[in-house]
Scaffold this motif. Structure first.
Motif, PDB file in Angstrom:
ATOM      1  N   ARG A 279       0.790  -1.368   0.086  1.00 57.52           N
ATOM      2  CA  ARG A 279      -0.018  -0.019   0.208  1.00 57.52           C
ATOM      3  C   ARG A 279       0.896   1.287  -0.038  1.00 57.52           C
ATOM      4  N   ARG A 280       1.841   1.207   0.761  1.00 56.66           N
ATOM      5  CA  ARG A 280       2.788   2.434   0.873  1.00 56.66           C
ATOM      6  C   ARG A 280       3.511   2.534  -0.413  1.00 56.66           C
ATOM      7  N   VAL A 281       4.060   1.396  -1.235  1.00 59.74           N
ATOM      8  CA  VAL A 281       4.586   1.608  -2.424  1.00 59.74           C
ATOM      9  C   VAL A 281       3.476   2.013  -3.587  1.00 59.74           C
ATOM     10  N   LEU A 282       2.154   1.645  -3.573  1.00 68.14           N
ATOM     11  CA  LEU A 282       1.506   2.428  -4.479  1.00 68.14           C
ATOM     12  C   LEU A 282       1.198   3.742  -4.221  1.00 68.14           C
ATOM     13  N   GLU A 283       1.083   4.165  -2.756  1.00 65.84           N
ATOM     14  CA  GLU A 283       0.802   5.524  -2.579  1.00 65.84           C
ATOM     15  C   GLU A 283       2.082   6.524  -3.108  1.00 65.84           C
ATOM     16  N   SER A 284       3.079   5.910  -2.889  1.00 66.60           N
ATOM     17  CA  SER A 284       4.346   6.654  -3.420  1.00 66.60           C
ATOM     18  C   SER A 284       4.459   6.823  -5.018  1.00 66.60           C
ATOM     19  N   ILE A 285       3.700   6.076  -5.489  1.00 70.03           N
ATOM     20  CA  ILE A 285       3.725   6.021  -6.978  1.00 70.03           C
ATOM     21  C   ILE A 285       2.482   7.183  -7.265  1.00 70.03           C
ATOM     22  N   VAL A 286       1.365   6.869  -6.897  1.00 68.90           N
ATOM     23  CA  VAL A 286       0.285   7.698  -7.386  1.00 68.90           C
ATOM     24  C   VAL A 286      -0.057   9.120  -6.542  1.00 68.90           C
ATOM     25  N   GLN A 287       0.266   9.101  -5.332  1.00 72.85           N
ATOM     26  CA  GLN A 287      -0.077  10.487  -4.799  1.00 72.85           C
ATOM     27  C   GLN A 287       0.724  11.616  -5.231  1.00 72.85           C
ATOM     28  N   PRO A 288       1.869  11.736  -5.262  1.00 67.89           N
ATOM     29  CA  PRO A 288       2.402  12.952  -5.797  1.00 67.89           C
ATOM     30  C   PRO A 288       1.850  13.382  -7.098  1.00 67.89           C
ATOM     31  N   GLU A 289       1.588  12.573  -8.237  1.00 65.60           N
ATOM     32  CA  GLU A 289       0.983  12.838  -9.166  1.00 65.60           C
ATOM     33  C   GLU A 289      -0.568  13.615  -9.313  1.00 65.60           C
ATOM     34  N   VAL A 290      -1.484  12.729  -8.206  1.00 62.33           N
ATOM     35  CA  VAL A 290      -2.643  13.191  -7.945  1.00 62.33           C
ATOM     36  C   VAL A 290      -2.626  14.571  -7.335  1.00 62.33           C
ATOM     37  N   ILE A 291      -1.843  14.714  -6.472  1.00 55.92           N
ATOM     38  CA  ILE A 291      -1.715  16.268  -5.835  1.00 55.92           C
ATOM     39  C   ILE A 291      -1.403  17.141  -7.040  1.00 55.92           C
ATOM     40  N   ARG A 292      -0.197  16.863  -7.720  1.00 54.52           N
ATOM     41  CA  ARG A 292      -0.090  17.592  -8.955  1.00 54.52           C
ATOM     42  C   ARG A 292      -1.031  18.347  -9.849  1.00 54.52           C
ATOM     43  N   LEU A 293      -1.811  17.396 -10.272  1.00 51.17           N
ATOM     44  CA  LEU A 293      -3.040  17.225 -11.147  1.00 51.17           C
ATOM     45  C   LEU A 293      -3.832  18.323 -10.423  1.00 51.17           C
ATOM     46  N   MET A 294      -4.530  18.142  -8.971  1.00 53.16           N
ATOM     47  CA  MET A 294      -5.394  18.722  -8.298  1.00 53.16           C
ATOM     48  C   MET A 294      -5.012  20.214  -8.370  1.00 53.16           C
ATOM     49  N   GLY A 295      -3.527  20.516  -8.119  1.00 54.92           N
ATOM     50  CA  GLY A 295      -3.358  21.774  -8.078  1.00 54.92           C
ATOM     51  C   GLY A 295      -3.376  22.648  -9.572  1.00 54.92           C
TER      52      GLY A 295
END
Length: 203
Positions: free
Chosen positions: A80-96
């Motif tokens: 779960r932590r590996v997946l989060e490290s892959i997905v979350q930074p890009e999601v935050i960038r796209l939200m911004g």
């Protein structure tokens, strides 16, 4: 522009509330859609996920098999932590980028639906945080019906997020969704008016 962070637990009714905002002409960004973009077939994110989880998370169409991936995450903290490290930074960038785009075009309000808003400490991105609240028993039942999971699996999935009670305490506004759609709609209109007041300088 008022930036609204919409959150809530799994199966709490966030998607319905997003549609109510859209009925009001407000642009909405869905974190789950952004997460799909972050790991769509052929992307670096997709390759990284398959490299870690294996071909068992790839569907016959060559895309991520999200239900299979979700089942693997229930009992595997490291994955779960590996997946989060892959997905979350890009999601935050796209939200911004979404918020900047809406502000640039002169929108009065924009909404980002973010299930893990508080867990990821993203409240600072928004002027108002709105939690869609639903009791644990009701939430668990809805999750079982929606995703076809067992009660044990539903409980494990819910345990990955902050409790409904804690999110209620941290949100600026709470929209209760323990009853039917008509009650949810009525509550939404009241909350929407409060957010409009926020845009005029008071909440």
């Amino acid at each position: 522009m008022v930036k609204v962070g919409l959150t809530g637990g799994a199966a709490s009714g966030k998607t319905t509330v997003c549609e109510l905002f859209r009925e009001k002409g407000v642009a909405v960004s869905i974190a789950d859609d952004l997460a799909r973009d972050a790991v769509k077939a052929g992307s670096p994110g997709f390759d990284a996920v398959v490299a870690w989880f294996g071909q068992g998370v790839v569907s016959e169409r060559g895309e991520l098999d999200r239900p299979a991936l979700r089942r693997m995450l229930i009992s595997d903290t490291e994955s779960r932590r590996v997946l989060e490290s892959i997905v979350q930074p890009e999601v935050i960038r796209l939200m911004g980028a979404f918020l900047e785009r809406e502000e640039g075009r002169g929108a009065a309000m924009a909404v980002c639906e973010v299930p893990l808003l508080f867990e990821l400490d993203l409240a600072g991105m928004f002027d108002v945080t709105l939690h869609v609240g639903v009791g644990h028993v009701c939430q668990c039942a809805r999750l079982m019906a929606r995703d076809g999971v067992t009660q044990t699996e539903a409980e494990r999935l819910l345990a990955l997020q902050l409790s409904d009670e804690e999110k209620r305490g941290r949100a600026d506004l709470v929209l209760d969704n323990t009853r039917g759609l008509s009650e949810l709609r009525e509550g939404f209109y009241k909350v929407f008016e409060k957010i409009i007041k926020k845009s005029r300088g008071s909440l």
